[in-house]
Design a protein around this motif. Structure first.
Motif, short mmCIF file in Angstrom:
data_model
loop_
_atom_site.label_atom_id
_atom_site.label_comp_id
_atom_site.label_asym_id
_atom_site.label_seq_id
_atom_site.Cartn_x
_atom_site.Cartn_y
_atom_site.Cartn_z
N TRP A 119 40.58 111.31 -29.12
CA TRP A 119 41.15 110.16 -28.41
C TRP A 119 41.11 108.90 -29.26
CZ3 TRP A 119 44.28 109.29 -24.62
CH2 TRP A 119 44.39 107.97 -24.13
N TRP A 120 39.96 108.69 -29.94
CA TRP A 120 39.86 107.47 -30.76
C TRP A 120 40.85 107.51 -31.92
CZ3 TRP A 120 33.94 108.36 -30.43
CH2 TRP A 120 33.48 107.80 -29.24
N LEU A 121 40.99 108.68 -32.54
CA LEU A 121 41.95 108.79 -33.64
C LEU A 121 43.37 108.58 -33.14
CD1 LEU A 121 40.71 111.68 -35.94
CD2 LEU A 121 40.38 109.24 -36.09
N THR A 122 43.61 108.95 -31.89
CA THR A 122 44.96 108.84 -31.35
C THR A 122 45.26 107.42 -30.89
OG1 THR A 122 44.78 111.12 -30.60
CG2 THR A 122 46.53 109.79 -29.61
N ALA A 123 44.31 106.85 -30.10
CA ALA A 123 44.60 105.59 -29.42
C ALA A 123 43.88 104.40 -30.06
CB ALA A 123 44.19 105.70 -27.95
N GLY A 124 42.99 104.65 -31.01
CA GLY A 124 42.25 103.57 -31.63
C GLY A 124 41.01 103.18 -30.84
N MET A 125 40.29 102.18 -31.33
CA MET A 125 39.08 101.73 -30.65
C MET A 125 39.12 100.21 -30.51
SD MET A 125 36.06 103.97 -32.40
CE MET A 125 34.84 103.98 -31.10
N ALA A 126 38.56 99.73 -29.41
CA ALA A 126 38.52 98.29 -29.19
C ALA A 126 37.07 97.82 -29.23
CB ALA A 126 39.14 97.95 -27.84
N GLY A 127 36.87 96.57 -29.64
CA GLY A 127 35.53 96.00 -29.62
C GLY A 127 35.18 95.53 -28.22
N ALA A 128 34.01 94.90 -28.08
CA ALA A 128 33.56 94.47 -26.76
C ALA A 128 34.53 93.45 -26.15
CB ALA A 128 32.16 93.88 -26.86
N ASP A 129 35.22 92.66 -27.01
CA ASP A 129 36.14 91.65 -26.49
C ASP A 129 37.51 92.26 -26.15
OD1 ASP A 129 36.96 92.28 -28.98
OD2 ASP A 129 36.94 90.23 -29.78
N GLY A 130 37.63 93.57 -26.30
CA GLY A 130 38.88 94.22 -25.95
C GLY A 130 39.89 94.23 -27.09
N ARG A 131 39.56 93.56 -28.20
CA ARG A 131 40.53 93.55 -29.30
C ARG A 131 40.35 94.78 -30.17
NH1 ARG A 131 41.08 88.29 -32.61
NH2 ARG A 131 38.88 88.05 -32.13
N GLU A 132 41.46 95.25 -30.70
CA GLU A 132 41.44 96.48 -31.48
C GLU A 132 40.62 96.29 -32.75
OE1 GLU A 132 45.16 98.82 -32.11
OE2 GLU A 132 44.80 98.18 -34.17
N VAL A 133 39.67 97.23 -33.00
CA VAL A 133 38.94 97.16 -34.26
C VAL A 133 39.33 98.30 -35.17
CG1 VAL A 133 36.94 95.89 -33.42
CG2 VAL A 133 37.01 98.38 -33.17
N MET A 134 39.80 99.39 -34.56
CA MET A 134 40.31 100.50 -35.36
C MET A 134 41.68 100.87 -34.80
SD MET A 134 38.62 104.24 -35.96
CE MET A 134 39.54 105.66 -35.40
N PRO A 135 42.67 100.99 -35.65
CA PRO A 135 44.00 101.29 -35.11
C PRO A 135 44.08 102.73 -34.63
CG PRO A 135 44.05 101.36 -37.51
CD PRO A 135 42.67 100.89 -37.12
N GLY A 136 45.02 103.01 -33.72
CA GLY A 136 45.28 104.39 -33.32
C GLY A 136 46.25 105.02 -34.29
N PHE A 137 46.10 106.35 -34.49
CA PHE A 137 46.97 107.02 -35.46
C PHE A 137 47.93 107.98 -34.78
CE2 PHE A 137 43.32 105.51 -37.75
CZ PHE A 137 43.86 104.99 -38.91
N GLY A 138 47.99 107.89 -33.42
CA GLY A 138 48.84 108.81 -32.67
C GLY A 138 50.29 108.77 -33.12
#
Ligand code: HEC
Length: 443
Positions: free
Chosen positions: A391-410
């Motif tokens: 899921w993280w590789l597909t949709a990316g990850m967000a930090g505590a503030d909701g902003r993307e810290v790792m992009p999704g690769f889906g």
């Protein structure tokens, strides 16, 4: 048309079996008209589903009947039921029962011939539902005719059938649905839940009849008849759901989409402090239960139970962890040297900038990020199931503030590429647990 045909064939067969069984163990009374009606429905249903199936195969009806597994089983099933209805007596119950069980040969059990356990429980399930639902019309006709003893004697048959039904349903439903994720995350699971709800309704009607209406006979005869009509109606709907399920891909063969933001997890129990907290919560709830049981001290009950629950329940959120739609997916194939090598190539292209060539979270871009990239060589990696990483590789990850810290690769990498990346980071992590009891997995 095909589904209606299946429904009539099975409902008719169930009624023939149930009626014969009723005559044998509950109340011996001629019920020729009921049997004749049930037999006609069975035959009409069998013909309809045969015609529909032939149209689907694009072959002549006779060929489908004689030379396909479907046609042969259908013919045998119908023949056994008709024979049973004509012969009468004990042998007839066995014949009709075999006819009902033959329907199991057309279901998923047959498609998965190696799963004998499932097939056997399917047969038990069919027989039990035929014994219960199939005998309701016979009971109805008997009570209508004024033979009220039958209603009193029926409880034994009904009770045993319900028990067998519930056990086989639980075993089979859980297996075929693919556990909790399959139950809540696949269309098959949704229909199964619906069927479970109908079963609960049936049970409620049966209990009402048994413990309220039957003891109030003969005064409650009309209400009992009405309640039985409702029971037969709900039973019909449950059978419709069962026929629909037989035509669906079982949840265990599908990738469930987990619909909730949290999932149960025992991960917290590994940590001694957290484990103590969970045990504390359990003790409070145990106290609440004990208070509720010892209801003689009434004032304690009204204050004590809510307080104990209020103190106990919050501890359990430790047993829930964040979940994603793909949390329960598993890699479609085990890792191979090729998939790992492919993943390594992709890693250097797409990930090393942040996570570093050595995967320790120290790539050149790392400093510009609000959260440091994860150290993929850490033991922590194994706390996450394949489906979560996916899921993280597909949709990316967000930090505590909701902003993307790792992009999704889906949108960039294919599914196979993403699984290959997971193979690669798992393969190069030095902490691979020995015979990996993956903590997030349900089996
Ligand atoms: C833009 C920088 C960036 C890129 C590019 C990037 N990541 Fe990440 N990744 C992060 C950050 C930051 C985190 C930590 C997020 C957190 O802790 O909430 C993270 C977390 C992860 C995690 C979670 C690990 C864990 O144990 O919690 C995995 C797995 C992961 N990345 C794999 C990859 C893979 C594979 C790629 C390449 C396809 C990749 N990342 C590309 C920044 C990046």
């Amino acid at each position: 048309m095909e589904q209606i045909g299946h429904f009539c064939a099975i409902a008719g067969a169930m009624t023939v079996f149930g009626t014969l069984l009723f005559q044998m163990v509950v109340f011996d009374r001629a019920m020729r008209r009921l049997l004749a009606a049930a037999v006609s429905v069975t035959i009409a249903g069998a013909i309809a589903s045969l015609v529909a199936q032939s149209a689907e195969f694009g072959g002549p009806v006779l060929t489908v009947l004689t030379s396909t597994w479907f046609g042969q089983v259908l013919a045998m099933q119908t023949l056994l039921v008709v024979l049973g209805a004509c012969v009468g007596g004990r042998a007839a119950v066995v014949l009709a029962g075999l006819g009902v069980v033959a329907a199991a040969g057309r279901g998923h059990g047959a498609a998965m011939a190696d799963e004998w356990g499932l097939m056997a429980s399917h047969a038990v399930h069919l027989l039990a539902s035929a014994a219960w639902l199939g005998s309701l019309p016979a009971l109805f006709v008997t009570v209508l005719a004024g033979d009220l003893v039958a209603a009193r004697r029926y409880a034994g048959l009904g009770g045993i059938a319900v028990l067998a039904l519930a056990c086989s349903a639980a075993w089979q439903g859980w297996g075929l649905a693919g556990g909790l994720p399959g139950l809540v995350g696949t269309p098959y699971g949704a229909v199964l839940c619906l069927k479970g709800g109908l079963f609960a309704g049936l049970l409620a009607a049966a209990l009402l009849n048994r413990y309220r209406l039957v003891p109030a006979l003969p005064g409650a005869r009309r209400v009992l008849l009405g309640s039985m009509i409702a029971e037969i109606g709900i039973g019909g709907l449950a059978t419709v759901a069962a026929v629909a399920l037989a035509g669906m891909e079982p949840g265990m063969h599908e990738r469930p989409l987990w619909p909730f933001a949290l999932q149960p997890s025992t991960l917290a129990l590994v940590d001694p402090d957290l484990r103590r907290e969970v045990i504390g919560g359990l003790l409070w709830c145990g106290l609440a239960g004990a208070l509720a049981l010892a209801g003689w001290w009434r004032r304690m009950l009204w204050i004590g139970v809510p307080v104990a629950l209020w103190l106990g329940v919050p501890h359990f959120d430790l047993l829930l962890v964040p979940a994603y739609p793909t949390s329960f997916w598993q890699a479609p194939a085990p890792a191979t040297p090729e998939s790992v090598a492919h993943g390594e190539t992709l890693y250097l292209q797409h990930c090393a900038g942040c996570h570093g060539v050595g995967k320790q979270g120290d790539g050149p871009q790392a400093k510009s990020l609000s959260i440091p990239p994860a150290d993929l060589t850490a033991e922590h990696l194994w706390d996450h199931a394949d489906g979560e990483l996916f899921w993280w590789l597909t949709a990316g990850m967000a930090g505590a503030d909701g902003r993307e810290v790792m992009p999704g690769f889906g949108g960039v990498l294919s599914e196979d590429d993403r699984w290959a990346l997971i193979d690669a980071i798992r393969a190069t992590n030095p902490h691979r647990p020995l015979p990996a009891p993956s903590l997030h997995h349900h089996r």
